[in-house]
Design a protein around this motif. Structure first.
Motif, PDB file in Angstrom:
ATOM      1  N   ARG A  27     -22.282  66.684  30.200  1.00 45.29           N
ATOM      2  CA  ARG A  27     -22.604  65.283  29.923  1.00 45.29           C
ATOM      3  C   ARG A  27     -21.925  64.297  30.850  1.00 45.29           C
ATOM      4  O   ARG A  27     -22.108  63.097  30.696  1.00 45.29           O
ATOM      5  CB  ARG A  27     -22.258  64.969  28.451  1.00 45.29           C
ATOM      6  N   ARG A  61     -26.935  80.126  36.588  1.00 52.06           N
ATOM      7  CA  ARG A  61     -25.541  79.867  36.200  1.00 52.06           C
ATOM      8  C   ARG A  61     -24.708  81.153  36.271  1.00 52.06           C
ATOM      9  O   ARG A  61     -23.537  81.137  36.659  1.00 52.06           O
ATOM     10  CB  ARG A  61     -25.508  79.235  34.804  1.00 52.06           C
ATOM     11  N   SER A 179     -16.169  66.798  25.188  1.00 50.29           N
ATOM     12  CA  SER A 179     -16.571  65.417  24.899  1.00 50.29           C
ATOM     13  C   SER A 179     -16.649  65.135  23.404  1.00 50.29           C
ATOM     14  O   SER A 179     -16.838  63.990  23.004  1.00 50.29           O
ATOM     15  CB  SER A 179     -17.923  65.114  25.553  1.00 50.29           C
ATOM     16  N   ASN A 203      -7.869  65.214  28.251  1.00 51.98           N
ATOM     17  CA  ASN A 203      -9.213  64.915  28.766  1.00 51.98           C
ATOM     18  C   ASN A 203      -9.074  63.914  29.911  1.00 51.98           C
ATOM     19  O   ASN A 203      -8.188  63.059  29.896  1.00 51.98           O
ATOM     20  CB  ASN A 203     -10.096  64.320  27.649  1.00 51.98           C
TER      21      ASN A 203
HETATM   22  C1  BJW Z   1     -12.349  66.847  32.092  1.00 54.03           C
HETATM   23  C2  BJW Z   1     -12.406  67.185  33.426  1.00 54.03           C
HETATM   24  C3  BJW Z   1     -11.216  67.620  33.991  1.00 54.03           C
HETATM   25  C4  BJW Z   1     -14.365  66.601  32.912  1.00 54.03           C
HETATM   26  N1  BJW Z   1     -10.121  67.693  33.239  1.00 54.03           N
HETATM   27  N2  BJW Z   1     -11.251  66.901  31.372  1.00 54.03           N
HETATM   28  C5  BJW Z   1     -24.461  66.252  12.807  1.00 54.03           C
HETATM   29  C6  BJW Z   1     -23.297  66.788  12.280  1.00 54.03           C
HETATM   30  C7  BJW Z   1     -22.962  68.111  12.479  1.00 54.03           C
HETATM   31  C8  BJW Z   1     -23.776  68.935  13.220  1.00 54.03           C
HETATM   32  C9  BJW Z   1     -24.928  68.402  13.761  1.00 54.03           C
HETATM   33  C10 BJW Z   1     -25.272  67.097  13.542  1.00 54.03           C
HETATM   34  N3  BJW Z   1     -26.451  66.867  14.160  1.00 54.03           N
HETATM   35  C11 BJW Z   1     -26.851  68.001  14.772  1.00 54.03           C
HETATM   36  C12 BJW Z   1     -25.931  68.945  14.540  1.00 54.03           C
HETATM   37  C13 BJW Z   1     -25.949  70.322  15.046  1.00 54.03           C
HETATM   38  C14 BJW Z   1     -25.727  70.495  16.520  1.00 54.03           C
HETATM   39  C15 BJW Z   1     -24.987  69.336  17.162  1.00 54.03           C
HETATM   40  O1  BJW Z   1     -23.779  69.256  17.200  1.00 54.03           O
HETATM   41  N4  BJW Z   1     -25.716  68.412  17.752  1.00 54.03           N
HETATM   42  C16 BJW Z   1     -25.085  67.223  18.366  1.00 54.03           C
HETATM   43  C17 BJW Z   1     -25.811  66.888  19.640  1.00 54.03           C
HETATM   44  C18 BJW Z   1     -25.008  66.131  17.328  1.00 54.03           C
HETATM   45  N5  BJW Z   1     -24.914  71.707  16.631  1.00 54.03           N
HETATM   46  C19 BJW Z   1     -25.469  72.897  16.616  1.00 54.03           C
HETATM   47  O2  BJW Z   1     -26.679  73.056  16.568  1.00 54.03           O
HETATM   48  C20 BJW Z   1     -24.532  74.076  16.608  1.00 54.03           C
HETATM   49  N6  BJW Z   1     -24.823  74.910  15.506  1.00 54.03           N
HETATM   50  C21 BJW Z   1     -24.679  74.501  14.245  1.00 54.03           C
HETATM   51  O3  BJW Z   1     -24.333  73.358  13.964  1.00 54.03           O
HETATM   52  O4  BJW Z   1     -24.950  75.470  13.313  1.00 54.03           O
HETATM   53  C22 BJW Z   1     -24.933  75.115  11.923  1.00 54.03           C
HETATM   54  C23 BJW Z   1     -23.560  74.985  11.333  1.00 54.03           C
HETATM   55  C24 BJW Z   1     -23.385  74.191  10.214  1.00 54.03           C
HETATM   56  C25 BJW Z   1     -22.138  74.042   9.641  1.00 54.03           C
HETATM   57  C26 BJW Z   1     -21.037  74.704  10.167  1.00 54.03           C
HETATM   58  C27 BJW Z   1     -21.239  75.510  11.253  1.00 54.03           C
HETATM   59  C28 BJW Z   1     -22.485  75.638  11.835  1.00 54.03           C
HETATM   60  C29 BJW Z   1     -24.698  74.890  17.883  1.00 54.03           C
HETATM   61  C30 BJW Z   1     -24.266  74.137  19.101  1.00 54.03           C
HETATM   62  C31 BJW Z   1     -24.572  74.948  20.343  1.00 54.03           C
HETATM   63  C32 BJW Z   1     -24.173  74.222  21.611  1.00 54.03           C
HETATM   64  N7  BJW Z   1     -24.692  74.924  22.723  1.00 54.03           N
HETATM   65  C33 BJW Z   1     -24.354  74.464  24.075  1.00 54.03           C
HETATM   66  C34 BJW Z   1     -25.081  75.366  25.077  1.00 54.03           C
HETATM   67  C35 BJW Z   1     -24.416  76.750  25.118  1.00 54.03           C
HETATM   68  C36 BJW Z   1     -24.955  77.597  26.182  1.00 54.03           C
HETATM   69  C37 BJW Z   1     -24.875  76.960  27.539  1.00 54.03           C
HETATM   70  O5  BJW Z   1     -23.777  76.738  28.070  1.00 54.03           O
HETATM   71  O6  BJW Z   1     -25.957  76.692  28.093  1.00 54.03           O
HETATM   72  O7  BJW Z   1     -22.938  74.540  24.274  1.00 54.03           O
HETATM   73  S1  BJW Z   1     -24.713  72.733  24.347  1.00 54.03           S
HETATM   74  C38 BJW Z   1     -23.320  72.428  25.369  1.00 54.03           C
HETATM   75  O8  BJW Z   1     -22.443  71.460  24.733  1.00 54.03           O
HETATM   76  C39 BJW Z   1     -22.547  73.762  25.433  1.00 54.03           C
HETATM   77  C40 BJW Z   1     -21.122  73.279  25.309  1.00 54.03           C
HETATM   78  O9  BJW Z   1     -20.298  74.329  24.888  1.00 54.03           O
HETATM   79  C41 BJW Z   1     -21.235  72.141  24.335  1.00 54.03           C
HETATM   80  C42 BJW Z   1     -20.066  71.190  24.374  1.00 54.03           C
HETATM   81  O10 BJW Z   1     -19.963  70.545  25.619  1.00 54.03           O
HETATM   82  P1  BJW Z   1     -18.514  70.181  26.202  1.00 54.03           P
HETATM   83  O11 BJW Z   1     -17.789  71.412  26.510  1.00 54.03           O
HETATM   84  O12 BJW Z   1     -17.852  69.218  25.312  1.00 54.03           O
HETATM   85  O13 BJW Z   1     -18.930  69.522  27.622  1.00 54.03           O
HETATM   86  P2  BJW Z   1     -19.293  67.996  27.970  1.00 54.03           P
HETATM   87  O14 BJW Z   1     -19.979  68.010  29.281  1.00 54.03           O
HETATM   88  O15 BJW Z   1     -19.987  67.340  26.856  1.00 54.03           O
HETATM   89  O16 BJW Z   1     -17.879  67.268  28.109  1.00 54.03           O
HETATM   90  C43 BJW Z   1     -16.997  67.547  29.165  1.00 54.03           C
HETATM   91  C44 BJW Z   1     -15.687  66.810  28.899  1.00 54.03           C
HETATM   92  O17 BJW Z   1     -14.732  67.222  29.862  1.00 54.03           O
HETATM   93  C45 BJW Z   1     -15.811  65.279  29.020  1.00 54.03           C
HETATM   94  O18 BJW Z   1     -15.175  64.682  27.882  1.00 54.03           O
HETATM   95  C46 BJW Z   1     -15.031  64.936  30.293  1.00 54.03           C
HETATM   96  O19 BJW Z   1     -14.346  63.695  30.215  1.00 54.03           O
HETATM   97  C47 BJW Z   1     -14.062  66.084  30.367  1.00 54.03           C
HETATM   98  N8  BJW Z   1     -13.676  66.445  31.718  1.00 54.03           N
HETATM   99  N9  BJW Z   1     -13.727  66.975  33.872  1.00 54.03           N
HETATM  100  C48 BJW Z   1     -10.199  67.289  31.912  1.00 54.03           C
HETATM  101  N10 BJW Z   1     -11.176  67.973  35.292  1.00 54.03           N
END
Ligand code: BJW
Length: 230
Positions: A27, A61, A179, A203
């Motif tokens: 993101r 990837r 994030s 972060n």
């Molecule tokens: C630095 C830096 C440097 C940069 N040094 N920092 C409302 C409430 C609750 C849940 C939901 C909801 N609405 C929808 C949902 C469900 C949904 C969800 O969360 N959606 C949101 C969009 C709202 N979640 C799901 O569907 C999950 N499953 C689920 O909820 O099951 C039911 C359940 C219910 C109850 C309990 C438990 C379960 C599944 C989520 C699957 C996510 N999949 C992905 C793809 C994986 C495969 C792939 O890689 O292709 O996972 S999406 C993607 O986002 C990937 C990541 O792991 C994930 C998180 O991203 P991340 O790591 O945070 O990256 P970025 O890019 O967002 O942020 C980078 C950060 O680094 C930034 O902050 C920068 O500032 C920082 N940074 N450089 C330090 N050098």
């Protein structure tokens, strides 16, 4: 970190920890979701609709993995595990940089790029060549399609029982380079805090969940993580 200060540590990492190794985040500016619509590549519906496209996305990837190396932040976390046995590292990342840095107490809650899974039995296979829509398992008769072993939106993340157990026990929770936009990982800080753990966010910028932490260390993971662990 002072010796003996914390005994049970849970660390959650996100894409930001691998950014300085050369792996795109999702993101940030220039992140993966700028060039790919997530509904087209990271949902079960996308795989059903166009498996070839989704396989190509993950093949590309996966092909990057041999070209990148663990950075100082991955290495520091491997050292932390050696110093404090009660450390659990939970990563949302599907790359293999934590294991290549030497971490063992590691849980890939969103799966692993290096593995594929039979869509019927769930059996895992190590991926040795690019997957296509014709890639089939060897566990079923008739053979079934293989899919990337990753957790897409709408699917259940892996290891949640172990994760929530660890969050309930920990006295320190650290989130690095995430994030805070994807649940349930974004809610781990609340769980840890409600059980009395001290919570630190590392972060480069502020995140959607920064306000829920006790302490913030703003900066790049390769600088801030080694400093925390030292
Ligand atoms: C630095 C830096 C440097 C940069 N040094 N920092 C409302 C409430 C609750 C849940 C939901 C909801 N609405 C929808 C949902 C469900 C949904 C969800 O969360 N959606 C949101 C969009 C709202 N979640 C799901 O569907 C999950 N499953 C689920 O909820 O099951 C039911 C359940 C219910 C109850 C309990 C438990 C379960 C599944 C989520 C699957 C996510 N999949 C992905 C793809 C994986 C495969 C792939 O890689 O292709 O996972 S999406 C993607 O986002 C990937 C990541 O792991 C994930 C998180 O991203 P991340 O790591 O945070 O990256 P970025 O890019 O967002 O942020 C980078 C950060 O680094 C930034 O902050 C920068 O500032 C920082 N940074 N450089 C330090 N050098």
């Amino acid at each position: 970190m002072k010796e003996g200060q914390f005994r049970q540590i849970v660390v959650l990492t996100g894409a930001g920890i691998s950014a300085e190794s050369g792996i795109q985040t999702f993101r940030d500016q220039g992140g993966l979701w700028e060039s790919h619509r997530l509904e087209e590549v990271a949902t079960p519906e996308a795989f059903h609709r166009d498996p070839a496209l989704v396989q190509r996305f993950y093949n590309a990837r996966r092909a990057q993995l041999p070209e990148v190396a663990p950075n100082a932040a991955h290495l520091a976390l491997a050292q932390l595990e050696k110093a404090i046995a009660g450390t659990l590292l939970i990563t949302q990342n599907i790359d293999d940089l934590h294991e290549r840095a030497g971490s063992h107490h590691l849980l890939h809650m969103h799966g692993e790029l290096a593995k594929a899974r039979c869509v019927k039995s769930g059996q895992l296979f190590r991926v040795t060549e690019p997957l296509s829509e014709d890639s089939l398992c060897t566990c079923c008769v008739p053979a079934q399609p293989l899919r990337p072993h990753v957790v897409w939106f709408g699917e259940m993340p892996l290891g949640l029982d172990r994760i929530f157990h660890a969050l309930a026990q920990c006295d320190l929770f650290v989130a690095i380079g995430t994030s805070g936009q994807v649940y349930p990982a974004a809610g781990f800080v609340d769980e840890a805090r409600s059980q009395g753990a001290y919570c630190i966010e590392i972060n480069a910028d502020s995140s959607h969940i920064s306000h829920r932490f006790d302490e913030h260390r703003r900066g790049s993971a390769t600088v801030e993580v080694p400093k925390l662990v030292a």
